[in-house]
Design a protein around this motif. Structure first.
Motif, PDB file in Angstrom:
ATOM      1  N   ASN A 283       0.839  -1.196   0.000  1.00 13.40           N
ATOM      2  CA  ASN A 283       0.000   0.000   0.000  1.00 13.40           C
ATOM      3  C   ASN A 283       0.875   1.247   0.000  1.00 13.40           C
ATOM      4  OD1 ASN A 283      -2.133  -1.794   0.200  1.00 13.40           O
ATOM      5  ND2 ASN A 283      -2.278  -1.607   2.426  1.00 13.40           N
ATOM      6  N   SER A 284       0.324   2.306  -0.543  1.00 12.54           N
ATOM      7  CA  SER A 284       1.060   3.570  -0.605  1.00 12.54           C
ATOM      8  C   SER A 284       0.762   4.395   0.636  1.00 12.54           C
ATOM      9  CB  SER A 284       0.655   4.346  -1.864  1.00 12.54           C
ATOM     10  OG  SER A 284      -0.733   4.571  -1.875  1.00 12.54           O
ATOM     11  N   VAL A 285       1.647   4.293   1.616  1.00  9.09           N
ATOM     12  CA  VAL A 285       1.546   5.060   2.840  1.00  9.09           C
ATOM     13  C   VAL A 285       2.809   5.895   2.966  1.00  9.09           C
ATOM     14  CG1 VAL A 285       1.319   4.960   5.347  1.00  9.09           C
ATOM     15  CG2 VAL A 285       0.188   3.247   3.939  1.00  9.09           C
ATOM     16  N   PRO A 286       2.687   7.185   3.221  1.00 11.69           N
ATOM     17  CA  PRO A 286       3.883   8.031   3.317  1.00 11.69           C
ATOM     18  C   PRO A 286       4.864   7.511   4.362  1.00 11.69           C
ATOM     19  CG  PRO A 286       1.897   9.362   3.249  1.00 11.69           C
ATOM     20  CD  PRO A 286       1.443   7.937   3.402  1.00 11.69           C
ATOM     21  N   ASP A 287       6.138   7.569   4.024  1.00 12.05           N
ATOM     22  CA  ASP A 287       7.165   7.096   4.948  1.00 12.05           C
ATOM     23  C   ASP A 287       7.179   7.902   6.237  1.00 12.05           C
ATOM     24  OD1 ASP A 287       7.891   5.204   3.123  1.00 12.05           O
ATOM     25  OD2 ASP A 287       9.533   6.389   2.264  1.00 12.05           O
ATOM     26  N   GLU A 288       6.867   9.184   6.145  1.00 13.37           N
ATOM     27  CA  GLU A 288       6.866  10.020   7.339  1.00 13.37           C
ATOM     28  C   GLU A 288       5.815   9.567   8.341  1.00 13.37           C
ATOM     29  OE1 GLU A 288       9.013  12.249   8.192  1.00 13.37           O
ATOM     30  OE2 GLU A 288      10.146  11.932   6.347  1.00 13.37           O
ATOM     31  N   ASP A 289       4.645   9.151   7.825  1.00 15.80           N
ATOM     32  CA  ASP A 289       3.597   8.664   8.725  1.00 15.80           C
ATOM     33  C   ASP A 289       4.038   7.367   9.416  1.00 15.80           C
ATOM     34  OD1 ASP A 289       2.042  10.788   8.030  1.00 15.80           O
ATOM     35  OD2 ASP A 289       0.802   9.675   6.600  1.00 15.80           O
ATOM     36  N   LEU A 290       4.670   6.486   8.644  1.00 11.50           N
ATOM     37  CA  LEU A 290       5.128   5.234   9.234  1.00 11.50           C
ATOM     38  C   LEU A 290       6.185   5.486  10.305  1.00 11.50           C
ATOM     39  CD1 LEU A 290       5.424   2.942   6.081  1.00 11.50           C
ATOM     40  CD2 LEU A 290       3.561   3.071   7.729  1.00 11.50           C
ATOM     41  N   LYS A 291       7.109   6.378  10.031  1.00 13.31           N
ATOM     42  CA  LYS A 291       8.160   6.673  11.006  1.00 13.31           C
ATOM     43  C   LYS A 291       7.578   7.301  12.269  1.00 13.31           C
ATOM     44  CE  LYS A 291      11.803   7.338   7.558  1.00 13.31           C
ATOM     45  NZ  LYS A 291      12.763   8.287   6.953  1.00 13.31           N
ATOM     46  N   ARG A 292       6.550   8.148  12.084  1.00 15.17           N
ATOM     47  CA  ARG A 292       5.943   8.802  13.248  1.00 15.17           C
ATOM     48  C   ARG A 292       5.189   7.792  14.106  1.00 15.17           C
ATOM     49  NH1 ARG A 292       5.487  13.869  14.729  1.00 15.17           N
ATOM     50  NH2 ARG A 292       3.709  14.622  15.929  1.00 15.17           N
ATOM     51  N   ILE A 293       4.517   6.846  13.461  1.00 18.29           N
ATOM     52  CA  ILE A 293       3.802   5.814  14.215  1.00 18.29           C
ATOM     53  C   ILE A 293       4.786   4.934  14.976  1.00 18.29           C
ATOM     54  CG2 ILE A 293       2.298   3.806  14.011  1.00 18.29           C
ATOM     55  CD1 ILE A 293       1.192   5.139  11.445  1.00 18.29           C
ATOM     56  N   ALA A 294       5.855   4.513  14.283  1.00 17.00           N
ATOM     57  CA  ALA A 294       6.857   3.674  14.932  1.00 17.00           C
ATOM     58  C   ALA A 294       7.513   4.408  16.097  1.00 17.00           C
ATOM     59  CB  ALA A 294       7.912   3.239  13.914  1.00 17.00           C
TER      60      ALA A 294
END
Length: 457
Positions: free
Chosen positions: A55-66
């Motif tokens: 899926n196309s999820v922005p990398d910034e969102d993933l890093k912020r969640i992690a």
């Protein structure tokens, strides 16, 4: 119920709330044993699905969640989602149909399959059970409340983490303990403790987290699993350990009382595949090989440990007492939360393993295992003692008359775990002595007085 969205991680963490509104998709599960098929409702794609690499999820969102959850980005896909049952649960339903034992069911199974509660024992009451009206809606609303609370806590985590990063950048350091200003260091340290608590409370009500933990699928990278594991250990195994250590006088015969911080388990290879209970009586044939160790820590940072095995029940005939015999020292043991098993090939063996070989009529010997945390996470080395001067390391590692208190103080070690087993003379002892070249042992007997003069000395 209105949608609850926090400003920090909107769109991904709270996506599962919109997923529930989107509806349910139906999955047909066929049983392999009795060809029973039923329609089971599963939720729409969840948080774990939304962060799939396809899926196309922005990398910034993933890093912020992690960053909010305190893990790596790649760990997010394996994390159990609030609204999506684990893949293990789904496969188990598909394979077994509705013949799932009550203790293996999750809340999601009861919700979809409409099984009777596990508290109903008789078959008649189970057949008479009717699914309460509105339970599905109430369950979904409850999940929404949990999700909203989870979102708010993660927003607080991000704000506090930003504050810590600001302090670290201001003083140009990478760790909290390196901050020179005492007030700023204390503020950052307290914030880190609050972050850990918020991460735990954000997931503690997640039904799938509880199910994964009870199924033995814990991932110690996440604070909530470390919290649940520590809570279970403190309520069960640690109480048993301290009771055995004190009732059998391991404390204070070897070291003074202490507060265990790690869950230490031992077993012997080749003969016993299960972890033994503290104080268990073992055969000398079983204990001829060095035991295997499991050191479960409840922190996210790896540390170095030293393992010591000693026998405090060796007879000392000259002093009419007992002395300590050193049996094993393994230093520089690196342990992480996800890898509790000790890999001896990566550690440093200071003293090779000496198998237990009690002498005849000397009673049961206690073989005590102590785990020490090495200071500063550095390799074990003899340090300068205040007012005592340098100590020769060779004298500390002598087997006969080993002084564990001196060994601990000389190296600045902290006792964090303990265990022990017992051995007595048995039919295998002579074979162990011969195999390892230990020579014939003594045979202790009671002195008998034949004449009255013997009593007068």
């Amino acid at each position: 119920m209105p949608r609850i969205i926090g400003p920090g991680i909107s769109g991904v963490v709270t996506a599962s709330r919109d997923v529930l509104k989107a509806g349910m998709r139906r999955v047909s599960a066929s049983a392999s044993s009795n060809s029973l098929s039923t329609n089971i409702e599963w939720p729409s794609p969840s948080f774990a699905d939304s962060i799939d690499p396809k899926n196309s999820v922005p990398d910034e969102d993933l890093k912020r969640i992690a960053r909010a959850m305190g893990c790596a980005v790649e760990d997010l896909t394996a994390y159990p989602n609030l609204h999506n049952p684990s893949q293990h649960s789904k496969q188990y339903i598909t394979a077994k149909g509705l013949t799932i034992p009550a203790y293996r069911r999750t809340p999601f199974m009861d919700w979809r399959v409409k099984m009777p509660p596990a508290t109903l024992k008789s078959r008649k009451s189970k057949l008479a059970y009717r699914h309460p009206i509105g339970l599905d809606q109430a369950f979904k609303e409850a999940l929404g409340v949990i999700e909203g609370d989870r979102q708010q806590k993660y927003d607080k985590v991000l704000k506090m983490q930003d504050r810590i990063d600001t302090i670290l950048q201001h003083y140009n350091v990478s760790r909290i303990d390196q901050i020179p200003d005492q007030k700023a260091r204390g503020e950052a340290y307290l914030a880190s403790i609050d972050i850990e608590k918020l991460r735990i409370t954000a997931e503690i009500n997640n039904p799938e987290v509880i199910h994964q933990f009870n199924s033995g699928n814990s991932d110690m990278k996440f604070p909530v699993y470390r919290h649940l594991a520590r809570q279970k250990w403190e309520q069960d195994d640690r109480l048993l350990l301290m009771d055995r250590l004190e009732s059998m006088k391991v404390i204070p015969d070897t070291l003074a009382t202490f507060y265990p911080h790690v869950d230490l388990k031992i077993r012997f290879p080749g003969t016993t595949s299960h972890w033994i209970d503290p104080g268990r009586i073992m055969s000398t044939g079983v204990t001829a090989q060095a035991p295997e160790f499991s050191i479960q820590i409840f922190e996210d940072k790896p540390k170095l440990y030293t393992i010591v095995i000693l026998d405090p029940d060796t007879p000392d005939l000259e002093n009419d007492s007992y002395k300590h015999t050193l049996h094993y020292i393994l230093a520089d043991v690196k342990i992480t939360g996800n890898e509790p098993l000790v890999d001896k090939s990566l550690a440093r063996e200071l003293v090779p393993y000496l198998p237990p070989h009690p002498e005849k009529n000397s009673g049961f010997h206690r073989y005590v295992v102590w785990v020490f945390e090495q200071p500063g996470g550095e390799r074990l080395a003899v340090q300068q003692r205040k007012g005592k001067g340098q100590i020769d390391i060779d004298s500390l590692l002598e087997r006969d008359g080993f002084d564990i208190r001196l060994f601990r103080s000389a190296h600045g070690l902290k006792a964090v775990g303990a265990h022990f087993w017992r051995n007595g003379y048995d039919s295998k002892t002579d074979g162990v002595r011969e195999k390892f070249g230990l020579g014939p042992g003594n045979v202790y007997t009671h002195k008998r007085f034949q004449h009255y003069e013997d009593y007068r000395g």
